[in-house]
Design a protein around this motif. Structure first.
Motif, PDB file in Angstrom:
ATOM      1  N   ALA A 191      56.100  17.042 216.266  1.00 12.17           N
ATOM      2  CA  ALA A 191      55.029  16.805 215.132  1.00 12.17           C
ATOM      3  C   ALA A 191      54.171  15.920 215.220  1.00 12.17           C
ATOM      4  O   ALA A 191      52.819  16.041 214.986  1.00 12.17           O
ATOM      5  N   HIS A 246      51.373  16.314 218.186  1.00 17.17           N
ATOM      6  CA  HIS A 246      50.252  17.254 217.863  1.00 17.17           C
ATOM      7  C   HIS A 246      49.331  16.629 216.757  1.00 17.17           C
ATOM      8  O   HIS A 246      48.436  17.494 216.393  1.00 17.17           O
ATOM      9  N   THR A 266      45.119  17.452 214.664  1.00 20.71           N
ATOM     10  CA  THR A 266      44.781  18.049 213.316  1.00 20.71           C
ATOM     11  C   THR A 266      43.832  17.074 212.412  1.00 20.71           C
ATOM     12  O   THR A 266      43.261  17.668 211.604  1.00 20.71           O
ATOM     13  N   VAL A 295      49.868  22.979 208.727  1.00 23.21           N
ATOM     14  CA  VAL A 295      49.184  23.316 209.977  1.00 23.21           C
ATOM     15  C   VAL A 295      50.228  24.096 210.668  1.00 23.21           C
ATOM     16  O   VAL A 295      50.092  25.050 210.922  1.00 23.21           O
ATOM     17  N   TYR A 296      51.477  23.381 211.011  1.00 28.73           N
ATOM     18  CA  TYR A 296      52.451  24.021 211.962  1.00 28.73           C
ATOM     19  C   TYR A 296      53.252  25.181 210.921  1.00 28.73           C
ATOM     20  O   TYR A 296      53.412  26.393 211.568  1.00 28.73           O
ATOM     21  N   ARG A 297      53.436  24.951 209.881  1.00 26.37           N
ATOM     22  CA  ARG A 297      54.138  25.917 209.058  1.00 26.37           C
ATOM     23  C   ARG A 297      53.633  26.244 207.772  1.00 26.37           C
ATOM     24  O   ARG A 297      54.175  26.512 206.594  1.00 26.37           O
ATOM     25  N   LEU A 318      52.446  28.821 206.832  1.00 26.33           N
ATOM     26  CA  LEU A 318      52.756  30.297 206.297  1.00 26.33           C
ATOM     27  C   LEU A 318      53.808  29.894 205.048  1.00 26.33           C
ATOM     28  O   LEU A 318      53.710  30.686 204.051  1.00 26.33           O
ATOM     29  N   ASP A 319      54.718  29.059 205.099  1.00 21.04           N
ATOM     30  CA  ASP A 319      55.802  28.899 204.422  1.00 21.04           C
ATOM     31  C   ASP A 319      55.006  28.426 202.991  1.00 21.04           C
ATOM     32  O   ASP A 319      55.587  28.636 201.973  1.00 21.04           O
ATOM     33  N   LEU A 367      45.784  31.361 210.471  1.00 22.13           N
ATOM     34  CA  LEU A 367      46.250  30.089 209.773  1.00 22.13           C
ATOM     35  C   LEU A 367      46.028  29.197 210.767  1.00 22.13           C
ATOM     36  O   LEU A 367      46.669  27.978 210.728  1.00 22.13           O
ATOM     37  N   ALA A 368      45.133  29.314 211.921  1.00 20.21           N
ATOM     38  CA  ALA A 368      44.589  28.410 212.793  1.00 20.21           C
ATOM     39  C   ALA A 368      43.427  27.763 212.388  1.00 20.21           C
ATOM     40  O   ALA A 368      42.667  28.464 211.691  1.00 20.21           O
ATOM     41  N   TYR A 369      43.125  26.406 212.655  1.00 16.91           N
ATOM     42  CA  TYR A 369      41.903  26.006 212.065  1.00 16.91           C
ATOM     43  C   TYR A 369      40.975  25.539 213.226  1.00 16.91           C
ATOM     44  O   TYR A 369      41.494  25.508 214.482  1.00 16.91           O
ATOM     45  N   ALA A 391      39.874  20.966 210.980  1.00 16.31           N
ATOM     46  CA  ALA A 391      41.003  21.099 210.274  1.00 16.31           C
ATOM     47  C   ALA A 391      41.203  20.201 209.139  1.00 16.31           C
ATOM     48  O   ALA A 391      41.478  20.768 207.828  1.00 16.31           O
TER      49      ALA A 391
END
Lengths: 502, 315
Positions: B118, B121, B125, B137-139, B141-142, B267-269, B274
């Motif tokens: 995490a 990367h 971001t 960013v990574y999650r 959707l949650d 959900l990608a920037y 970002a």
């Protein structure tokens, strides 16, 4: 952000759409006036169905699972979505029941009031999105979010009519569901602490049957069993499913309780080692047997029609757990090709269709008579013949008489049980059929008699009766599927990310 | 020194937990629960999990505590359970505790973790706080769906209203004349709450904080104003209110969809953008979360002019 290239199937975006399109429907429902809002919900219902159809068609056409990595980040850092044959199958069953329930609810009494239809539609879309995510998410935490979404959308469906006893039933459902969520989260945290990933397929690679794995999966399974109302956790189900409005009962009984069962299947066939699965499967089957027999007996003793159908759900869930040892034992020949496996899936879909049809029919009967006391149902067959016919056809499938999906499913499960010498499972399956015959006939026989006195029926929309009939006919039509393992269910099995990434 | 502090906090947490368990009045238990939450938050700080600490303080102790306080003051007094039931419950809790302790102690050392990945990367971001990178960013959707969970929970609460009340306003938080000190606090604290909430949201990109914590503080400031009767709750049918509820989740969904077009994935920037996009999304989320949490604490809508429901009394 091209830290990790977005590898996905060409049509993987369908997985995302299946989850988010129902949620987009919340906006017009909150912002528009009642009538246009309800019409907009129909549009989202149709869109959701179209997406799931395209998804199932693509999986069948390509013979390979669909996959998508959100934000372009691959697991373990990101969240992966994936639909193989089994997932696509569940998505399809859900879509059919959701659309039918929506159509049935369209002209329900109270449809001109502002609260009921709008709240119902929002909750329906929420449930649908959550179920779709349960079937496509491959990540334990995304699944937790999906389960939360499911709980908070499904529980208010129980008490939409606002009576004190349905609110009590909803509260009981909420407590069981949250208890299940806590156990699930505990197990997921243990898995992350042990293996450093939440992705199910990566977990499967890293895990090799350690005791911690067994403990975590046992906790999570206990949580799911509480949510699925498997014996002895069925206590919340009858009041909740029987108290909800008919369309909501259909959704809750036909598809909502199937989501946790789907996850139990994934835990034990995708993550656990075969030895662990073989050890746990008899326990699950024993609980399933308890459900089939005891809840079947309870169903026989109910005085109200909707409670009878709800207890029947608690009983029928048991069959899905009887499948576990049968499918596990044939692991050598490929679990996903086993006849028990196809039988279980077929039982799941025929129960979903017939149970939705029966709850809708019971709803129509209750509206016509103003009550659903079984003792006073005589002659109802002359007043709402279509609904009683739909109830009967659904019952046919529950009893396992030909031609029906329930019959073929039971033949497959029986064949598998006999082949493997699991006589006790065969006996339970047969006994369950007898009990189902008992409680279905308890309703049908008086319904087909001459009316006792002068019934003054309330007119109901023919349209809604036809929805129930269509579902029941679907359950019957499943009786014509071939008696062999379904190739569609084996697509993308055993599960891995490899097949999906070009 | 730090050992003494940690020991003190641990003892305090256990003592407060016991107080919650042994309290005879539901209200006393609820107050103990709020205190326990604050001590737990301090423990999280000691574990260097400041994001968790803030969330525990704002949501776990703050908003949940308020809901519990309201429920406790409405609930009738219950007869205490018999000694046998309590003994069994204690035994069960002890067995569960031992099982969990054994499991946690059996976890591998050092724990496998995605923290390094995490952090690796993080630069791409543009964010400084790895927790925010995980959440948005990574999650993402949650996080997106968690806000929808809140919205659905509110719809669930609203669905408990009577048909004619669906678009009405929730009843006042407090049905009695507010005391002068309360009114004074309700004038003094909300500006500070506003500042604090906005700070938590703004700093979340680089330091601990974020939309949930900021939203909870803003919501609390609003509730204080409602509690003192300086404002009345808004109508549930208000188009503006509903737009505010939808703003966060729907903007997040729109940004996600935009990612498909410009960055190649949902959900990608887009590269380099970002951080500004995330700040806009977080701003919208903070507002929606503040309003949603505030309304969740209130009752379902009621038609105006209704008499107070039975069983409600001043605590």
């Amino acid at each position: 952000m091209t830290v990790l290239a977005a590898h996905a199937s060409p049509l993987g975006l369908l997985l995302v759409l299946a989850v988010i399109v129902p949620l987009l429907g919340l906006a017009p429902l909150l912002l528009l006036k009642a009538r246009p809002a309800e019409r907009s919900a129909l549009v989202f219902l149709a869109a959701g169905l179209a997406i799931v159809c395209a998804l199932c068609f693509e999986v069948a056409r390509s013979g390979a699972p669909l996959a998508y990595f959100l934000g372009g980040f691959k697991p373990p850092l990101g969240v992966g979505l994936r639909a193989d044959g089994f997932s696509a199958f569940m998505l399809g069953v859900t879509a059919v029941v959701m659309v039918a329930a929506g159509l049935f609810a369209m002209t329900a009494p109270g449809a001109d009031k502002p609260r009921m239809p709008l709240a119902f539609w929002m909750l329906l879309l929420g449930v649908w999105s959550a179920l779709n995510l349960v079937y496509v998410a491959d990540d334990l935490f995304a699944l937790y979010v999906a389960l939360e979404l499911l709980t908070f959308a499904a529980v208010p469906l129980v008490c939409l009519d606002g009576r004190a006893q349905t609110i009590a039933a909803a509260l009981q459902y909420l407590l069981f569901a949250l208890f299940g969520s806590v156990l699930y989260l505990l197990g997921a945290a243990l898995l992350y602490g042990t293996y450093g990933t939440l992705d199910i397929l990566l977990l499967a690679q890293r895990a090799h049957g350690e005791p911690a794995l067994l403990a975590a999966l046992a906790l999570m399974t206990a949580g799911m069993v509480a949510k699925a109302a498997l014996f002895p956790f069925y206590l919340w189900l009858p009041a909740a499913h029987a108290g909800a409005p008919a369309a909501a009962s259909a959704i809750l009984s036909a598809v909502v309780v199937k989501a946790p069962i789907f996850l139990v299947v994934r835990f034990w066939y995708d993550i656990a080692s075969p030895a662990q699965t073989a050890a746990v499967a008899p326990i699950l089957a024993a609980l399933g047997a308890g459900a089939v027999v005891l809840c079947g007996v309870f169903a026989l003793r109910q005085a109200r029609l909707k409670l009878l159908i709800a207890y029947s759900t608690a009983a029928q869930i048991g069959y899905l757990f009887l499948m576990f040892p049968l499918a596990a034992a044939s692991a050598g020949a490929g679990v996903w090709g086993a006849i028990a496996w196809t039988g279980g899936a077929l039982h799941l879909v025929s129960h979903a269709l017939s149970k939705a049809a029966m709850f809708m029919a019971a709803g129509v009967i209750a509206e016509t008579l103003g009550h659903d006391r079984i003792a006073q149902l005589s002659g109802i067959g002359r007043i709402v013949p279509i609904s009683v016919f739909a109830f009967g056809l659904g019952g046919l499938s529950l009893m396992g008489l030909p031609p029906s999906g329930g019959f073929v499913a039971k033949v497959m499960l029986l064949t598998s049980a006999v082949q493997q010498g699991s006589w006790w499972i065969a006996v339970v399956i047969l006994l369950g059929g007898l009990l189902a015959a008992g409680y279905v006939l308890r309703v049908l026989l008086p319904a087909l008699q001459r009316p006792d006195g002068n019934l003054v029926p309330v007119p109901v929309a023919r349209w809604r009766e036809m929805v129930a009939l269509a579902l029941a006919l679907g359950a019957v039509a499943l009786g014509f599927v071939p008696l062999q393992p379904a190739a569609f269910l084996a697509i993308g099995r055993p599960a891995s990310w490899d097949g999906a990434v070009p | 020194m730090s050992l003494v502090l940690d020991g003190l906090l641990a003892v305090l947490a256990l003592a407060l937990a016991l107080r919650v368990l042994l309290a005879r009045e539901a209200l006393a238990a609820a107050i103990g629960f709020v205190g326990l939450g604050l001590v737990l938050a301090l423990l999280w700080v000691r574990l260097d999990a400041v994001d968790v600490a803030l969330t525990e303080a704002a949501i776990g102790s703050g908003v949940t505590g308020l809901v519990l306080l309201r429920a406790a003051s409405a609930a009738k007094r219950m007869a205490p359970q018999g000694l046998a039931v309590r003994g069994l419950a204690a035994l069960l809790a002890f067995v569960v505790f031992c099982g969990l302790a054994a499991l946690v102690l059996s976890l591998p050392e050092p724990a496998p973790s995605l923290a390094n990945e995490a952090a690796a990367h993080l630069e791409a971001t543009g964010l400084g706080n790895p927790v925010t990178a995980v959440l948005l960013v990574y999650r993402a959707l949650d996080t997106l769906l968690e806000t929808v969970v809140l919205l659905l929970a509110l719809i669930g609460v609203w669905s408990l209203s009577a048909d004619r009340d669906w678009t009405g306003a929730p009843p006042p938080l407090w049905r009695y004349a507010p005391t002068p000190p309360l009114v004074f606090l309700a004038r003094l604290l909300p500006p500070l709450g506003l500042l604090m909430g906005l700070y938590l949201f703004w700093t979340g990109a680089d330091k601990p904080g974020g939309a949930f914590q900021g939203g909870a503080v803003l919501g609390a400031a609003w509730l204080l104003v409602l509690l003192a009767g300086l404002r009345t709750p808004p109508k549930a049918g208000s188009r503006k209110l509903r737009a505010l509820l939808l703003l966060g989740p729907m903007l997040f969904l729109a940004v996600g969809a935009l990612g498909v077009v410009v960055a190649g994935a949902f959900l990608a920037y887009p590269e380099g953008l970002a951080k500004p996009i995330i700040l806009v999304v977080e701003a919208a989320l903070t507002l929606s979360i503040a309003v949603t949490l505030g309304l969740l604490v209130l009752d379902p809508p009621e038609a105006p002019g209704q008499l107070p429901t039975e069983g409600r009394s001043a605590p």
